[in-house]
Design a protein around this motif. Structure first.
Motif, PDB file in Angstrom:
ATOM      1  N   GLU A  33       1.004  21.072  19.622  1.00  0.00           N
ATOM      2  CA  GLU A  33       0.548  20.324  19.969  1.00  0.00           C
ATOM      3  C   GLU A  33      -0.750  19.637  19.776  1.00  0.00           C
ATOM      4  O   GLU A  33      -1.474  20.142  19.773  1.00  0.00           O
ATOM      5  CB  GLU A  33      -0.090  20.601  21.404  1.00  0.00           C
ATOM      6  N   PHE A  34      -1.082  18.159  19.392  1.00  0.00           N
ATOM      7  CA  PHE A  34      -2.128  17.982  18.040  1.00  0.00           C
ATOM      8  C   PHE A  34      -1.898  15.884  18.480  1.00  0.00           C
ATOM      9  O   PHE A  34      -1.109  15.396  18.880  1.00  0.00           O
ATOM     10  CB  PHE A  34      -1.894  17.974  17.196  1.00  0.00           C
ATOM     11  N   HIS A  35      -2.802  15.341  18.126  1.00  0.00           N
ATOM     12  CA  HIS A  35      -2.748  14.077  18.352  1.00  0.00           C
ATOM     13  C   HIS A  35      -2.774  13.405  16.563  1.00  0.00           C
ATOM     14  O   HIS A  35      -3.769  13.827  15.744  1.00  0.00           O
ATOM     15  CB  HIS A  35      -4.080  13.823  18.647  1.00  0.00           C
ATOM     16  N   LEU A  36      -1.952  12.397  16.734  1.00  0.00           N
ATOM     17  CA  LEU A  36      -1.825  11.471  15.510  1.00  0.00           C
ATOM     18  C   LEU A  36      -2.856  10.695  14.932  1.00  0.00           C
ATOM     19  O   LEU A  36      -3.198   9.975  16.126  1.00  0.00           O
ATOM     20  CB  LEU A  36      -1.002  11.134  15.277  1.00  0.00           C
ATOM     21  N   ARG A  37      -3.587  11.153  13.751  1.00  0.00           N
ATOM     22  CA  ARG A  37      -4.966  10.205  13.612  1.00  0.00           C
ATOM     23  C   ARG A  37      -4.304   8.923  12.809  1.00  0.00           C
ATOM     24  O   ARG A  37      -5.743   8.067  12.715  1.00  0.00           O
ATOM     25  CB  ARG A  37      -5.892  11.022  13.348  1.00  0.00           C
ATOM     26  N   GLU A  41       1.080  -1.623   0.194  1.00  0.00           N
ATOM     27  CA  GLU A  41      -0.054  -0.631   0.244  1.00  0.00           C
ATOM     28  C   GLU A  41       0.951   1.219   0.098  1.00  0.00           C
ATOM     29  O   GLU A  41       1.877   0.878   0.699  1.00  0.00           O
ATOM     30  CB  GLU A  41      -0.681   0.263   1.413  1.00  0.00           C
ATOM     31  N   GLN A  42       0.571   2.647  -1.056  1.00  0.00           N
ATOM     32  CA  GLN A  42       1.107   3.105   0.079  1.00  0.00           C
ATOM     33  C   GLN A  42       0.542   4.416  -0.076  1.00  0.00           C
ATOM     34  O   GLN A  42      -0.754   5.139  -1.131  1.00  0.00           O
ATOM     35  CB  GLN A  42       1.694   4.066  -2.468  1.00  0.00           C
ATOM     36  N   VAL A  43      -0.002   5.340   1.021  1.00  0.00           N
ATOM     37  CA  VAL A  43      -0.903   6.101   1.379  1.00  0.00           C
ATOM     38  C   VAL A  43      -0.212   8.034   0.309  1.00  0.00           C
ATOM     39  O   VAL A  43       1.046   7.967   0.552  1.00  0.00           O
ATOM     40  CB  VAL A  43      -0.414   6.525   2.894  1.00  0.00           C
ATOM     41  N   SER A  44      -1.253   8.372  -0.224  1.00  0.00           N
ATOM     42  CA  SER A  44      -0.891   9.700  -0.844  1.00  0.00           C
ATOM     43  C   SER A  44      -1.319  10.431  -0.577  1.00  0.00           C
ATOM     44  O   SER A  44      -1.132  11.447  -0.756  1.00  0.00           O
ATOM     45  CB  SER A  44      -1.878   9.143  -2.219  1.00  0.00           C
ATOM     46  N   GLY A  45      -1.755  10.214   0.767  1.00  0.00           N
ATOM     47  CA  GLY A  45      -2.402  11.309   1.243  1.00  0.00           C
ATOM     48  C   GLY A  45      -3.014  11.147   2.708  1.00  0.00           C
ATOM     49  O   GLY A  45      -3.798  10.367   2.725  1.00  0.00           O
ATOM     50  N   PHE A  46      -3.106  12.581   3.901  1.00  0.00           N
ATOM     51  CA  PHE A  46      -3.849  12.538   5.168  1.00  0.00           C
ATOM     52  C   PHE A  46      -4.949  13.760   4.726  1.00  0.00           C
ATOM     53  O   PHE A  46      -4.403  15.026   3.927  1.00  0.00           O
ATOM     54  CB  PHE A  46      -3.373  12.595   6.393  1.00  0.00           C
ATOM     55  N   HIS A  47      -5.688  14.334   4.940  1.00  0.00           N
ATOM     56  CA  HIS A  47      -7.224  14.830   5.067  1.00  0.00           C
ATOM     57  C   HIS A  47      -7.535  15.103   6.359  1.00  0.00           C
ATOM     58  O   HIS A  47      -8.377  14.232   7.027  1.00  0.00           O
ATOM     59  CB  HIS A  47      -8.346  14.551   3.649  1.00  0.00           C
ATOM     60  N   ILE A  48      -7.370  16.805   5.862  1.00  0.00           N
ATOM     61  CA  ILE A  48      -8.103  16.807   7.459  1.00  0.00           C
ATOM     62  C   ILE A  48      -9.511  18.127   7.075  1.00  0.00           C
ATOM     63  O   ILE A  48     -10.074  17.957   6.437  1.00  0.00           O
ATOM     64  CB  ILE A  48      -7.138  17.533   8.272  1.00  0.00           C
ATOM     65  N   ALA A  49     -10.092  18.678   8.219  1.00  0.00           N
ATOM     66  CA  ALA A  49     -10.887  19.597   8.003  1.00  0.00           C
ATOM     67  C   ALA A  49     -10.615  20.294   6.999  1.00  0.00           C
ATOM     68  O   ALA A  49      -9.671  21.110   7.270  1.00  0.00           O
ATOM     69  CB  ALA A  49     -11.641  19.443   9.301  1.00  0.00           C
ATOM     70  N   GLY A  50     -11.472  20.799   6.333  1.00  0.00           N
ATOM     71  CA  GLY A  50     -11.393  22.546   5.171  1.00  0.00           C
ATOM     72  C   GLY A  50     -10.682  21.387   3.763  1.00  0.00           C
ATOM     73  O   GLY A  50     -10.498  22.432   2.803  1.00  0.00           O
ATOM     74  N   GLU A  51     -10.732  20.515   3.516  1.00  0.00           N
ATOM     75  CA  GLU A  51      -9.701  19.960   2.452  1.00  0.00           C
ATOM     76  C   GLU A  51     -10.823  18.848   1.263  1.00  0.00           C
ATOM     77  O   GLU A  51     -11.207  18.824   2.043  1.00  0.00           O
ATOM     78  CB  GLU A  51      -8.743  18.946   2.752  1.00  0.00           C
ATOM     79  N   LEU A  52     -10.256  19.153   0.484  1.00  0.00           N
ATOM     80  CA  LEU A  52     -11.540  18.948  -1.031  1.00  0.00           C
ATOM     81  C   LEU A  52     -10.308  17.215  -1.026  1.00  0.00           C
ATOM     82  O   LEU A  52      -9.046  17.058  -1.623  1.00  0.00           O
ATOM     83  CB  LEU A  52     -10.878  19.285  -1.434  1.00  0.00           C
ATOM     84  N   ILE A  71       1.808   6.132   8.553  1.00  0.00           N
ATOM     85  CA  ILE A  71       2.637   7.203   8.279  1.00  0.00           C
ATOM     86  C   ILE A  71       4.300   6.961   7.331  1.00  0.00           C
ATOM     87  O   ILE A  71       4.843   7.287   6.708  1.00  0.00           O
ATOM     88  CB  ILE A  71       3.435   8.438   9.760  1.00  0.00           C
ATOM     89  N   GLY A  72       4.645   5.835   7.853  1.00  0.00           N
ATOM     90  CA  GLY A  72       5.401   5.450   7.059  1.00  0.00           C
ATOM     91  C   GLY A  72       5.438   5.286   5.420  1.00  0.00           C
ATOM     92  O   GLY A  72       6.275   5.221   4.869  1.00  0.00           O
ATOM     93  N   SER A  73       3.832   4.498   5.448  1.00  0.00           N
ATOM     94  CA  SER A  73       3.848   4.300   4.025  1.00  0.00           C
ATOM     95  C   SER A  73       3.629   5.770   3.150  1.00  0.00           C
ATOM     96  O   SER A  73       4.634   6.128   2.316  1.00  0.00           O
ATOM     97  CB  SER A  73       2.214   3.477   4.064  1.00  0.00           C
ATOM     98  N   TYR A  74       3.252   6.818   3.734  1.00  0.00           N
ATOM     99  CA  TYR A  74       3.229   7.726   3.653  1.00  0.00           C
ATOM    100  C   TYR A  74       4.449   8.262   3.138  1.00  0.00           C
ATOM    101  O   TYR A  74       4.941   8.879   1.480  1.00  0.00           O
ATOM    102  CB  TYR A  74       2.609   8.914   4.026  1.00  0.00           C
ATOM    103  N   LEU A  75       5.590   8.013   3.958  1.00  0.00           N
ATOM    104  CA  LEU A  75       6.698   8.788   3.889  1.00  0.00           C
ATOM    105  C   LEU A  75       7.492   7.554   3.720  1.00  0.00           C
ATOM    106  O   LEU A  75       8.433   7.895   3.534  1.00  0.00           O
ATOM    107  CB  LEU A  75       7.392   9.358   4.935  1.00  0.00           C
ATOM    108  N   GLY A  76       6.792   7.038   2.791  1.00  0.00           N
ATOM    109  CA  GLY A  76       8.360   5.734   2.040  1.00  0.00           C
ATOM    110  C   GLY A  76       9.259   5.096   3.084  1.00  0.00           C
ATOM    111  O   GLY A  76      10.392   4.939   3.065  1.00  0.00           O
TER     112      GLY A  76
END
Lengths: 261, 261
Positions: free
Chosen positions: A203-207, A100-111, A213-218
């Motif tokens: 300060e935040f919480h990773l979802r 699997e290759q994660v290509s993005g994470f999307h949070i509030a306000g993103e399309l 994360i690893g897949s996203y970052l290779g």
DNA sequence: CGAGTAGTTGACATCTCTCAATGCCGGTGG
DNA sequence: CCACCGGCATTGAGAGATGTCAACTACTCG
């Protein structure tokens, strides 16, 4: 692997809340952009007031996606783009062998979902990492609107071009950065996006999991984990599982001297 | 590094053929899409005949770019997208410390420069790898046309979405493939693109250096070179500097079982 | 309480990078 | 015409970074 274990979970959830089926009409009331608290980040960003009024006439359907449930899968027909209202999504692509290759994470306000416009079906799959609330925007209506409202054409191109830029910086990251730089870039990017939404930049919480994360970052999850502890030893971060506190924002930035514009 | 050594070269050339200045009007006669031999690959691809006629009314300026000369630089104002007529270009991004990340190679019939649409200036630089001939397409005229011709809107989105897909597969490559798979994927991709233009899918000449291939694929030039010789020993290729002959196309495909379809 | 998931850590393997030497080629100038 | 030089490519040896495999802990869910 992650997908394989999560899919059954997704369908289990779907049985419980059976009303939220793929690509179906909304079960929750429709929403107007002009009164949305995300209007300055989301679709209407940069639009003139009269154009936003035109958007309001479209009455976007709202939909809830439970954690682990998919919004669309690779190959699904492209009908909507989606605006995240609350929650977090991840998009990913699959290799034939299951990698699997994660290509993005999307949070509030993103399309999300623009990748489908080229071929009429989605090139990636998108899944909720936590309970998530979205607006489903019928892409056809949007392009119809673009034909009549001149400014709208520009909005769509800008959205897509923004997506291209986003991927540019990911390519940069994957192509020419080491593990430290990748993780620093990732955290700083998240930090900025949270800050733009009025949350703490420190300060935040990773979802997402270490594996995601690893897949996203290779890189592999163990390397992500080791890099987190290295950052902690260098007093850049305090990490407690998915809770992150950046104690040296400048130091972290120094890890990642990218001039991405 | 590559950029630093090539830039002076570019300006030397510019003195010789001083008429071809950045973003200037054409010095060669304008061209019509309907009579172009690349019309089925390029901008008009998929358009209805009457819409192509509308394109013709725009009279795109042609321009020559000598090997080593830049078409646009990072930060340049975004006015045109460019269609490659003959030749080869590379696009790249820069990190602050001078590391270069090649983000794409472009051959005849492909469009370049769309990355500028989001912010009004180009996010990457684009340089000719050999003497190259292009059409300069004023982006503003294109969007104007989109407002009046309904099909045109779709064409633009499709172009951008195609760009997003292209970057998706590069991300895939950079994020989850090893050196063998990367080079195989690269060669097969080139092979397909040449085949679509009526050239041999098994034998071609690389216009880019090992360092540029390496940058594009996220590996060092030495690793590219070693991988070439490994492929040669496995009887997949015959390599003579930049001349490539694929002797076992199927074997090469087996290296890279990606379902990017 | 037991099973499963996520995260951390260690030891070791492997891959890719780094540095260095060499060969090849084309262009330039004596 | 030939010697020399610079750029590109290849190859080797060793270093360093990241991946792999495995053990262990903490936490959650049923």
């Amino acid at each position: 692997m992650a997908a394989a274990t999560l899919e059954p979970n997704a369908s289990r959830i779907r049985i419980v809340s059976a009303t939220h089926s793929q690509a179906a009409a909304a079960t929750t009331p429709a929403t107007q952009c002009s009164s949305c608290h995300l209007r300055d980040l989301c679709l209407p960003c940069g639009m003139a007031a009269p154009d936003i009024d035109r958007l309001d006439s479209m009455q976007f359907a709202r939909r809830k996606v439970k954690a682990g449930q998919t919004l669309y899968r690779e190959g699904d027909r492209f009908q909507f783009i989606y605006a995240v209202r609350t929650g977090t999504l991840k998009s990913s692509l699959m290799l034939a062998d299951g990698r699997e290759q994660v290509s993005g994470f999307h949070i509030a306000g993103e399309l999300v979902g623009l990748d489908g416009a080229a071929q009429g079906h989605h090139a990636s799959a998108t899944m909720a990492l936590e309970d998530t609330d979205i607006c489903a925007i019928p892409y056809g209506h949007l392009t119809d609107l673009a034909a009549s409202v001149s400014g709208m054409q520009h909005v769509i191109s800008r959205l897509m071009s923004r997506e291209i830029l986003r991927e540019h910086s990911l390519m940069m990251l994957l192509g020419s950065m080491n593990a430290d730089e990748r993780l620093a870039a990732f955290l700083l990017n998240l930090s900025q996006r949270y800050a733009a939404r009025g949350y703490s930049e420190r300060e935040f919480h990773l979802r997402m999991s270490r594996a995601e994360i690893g897949s996203y970052l290779g890189m592999k999850l163990e390397t992500v984990s080791r890099t987190f502890t290295a950052f902690q030893q260098q007093r850049l971060l305090e990490v407690d599982k998915r809770h992150i506190r950046i104690t040296d924002l400048e130091g972290l930035k120094r890890r990642f001297e990218v001039r991405v514009h």
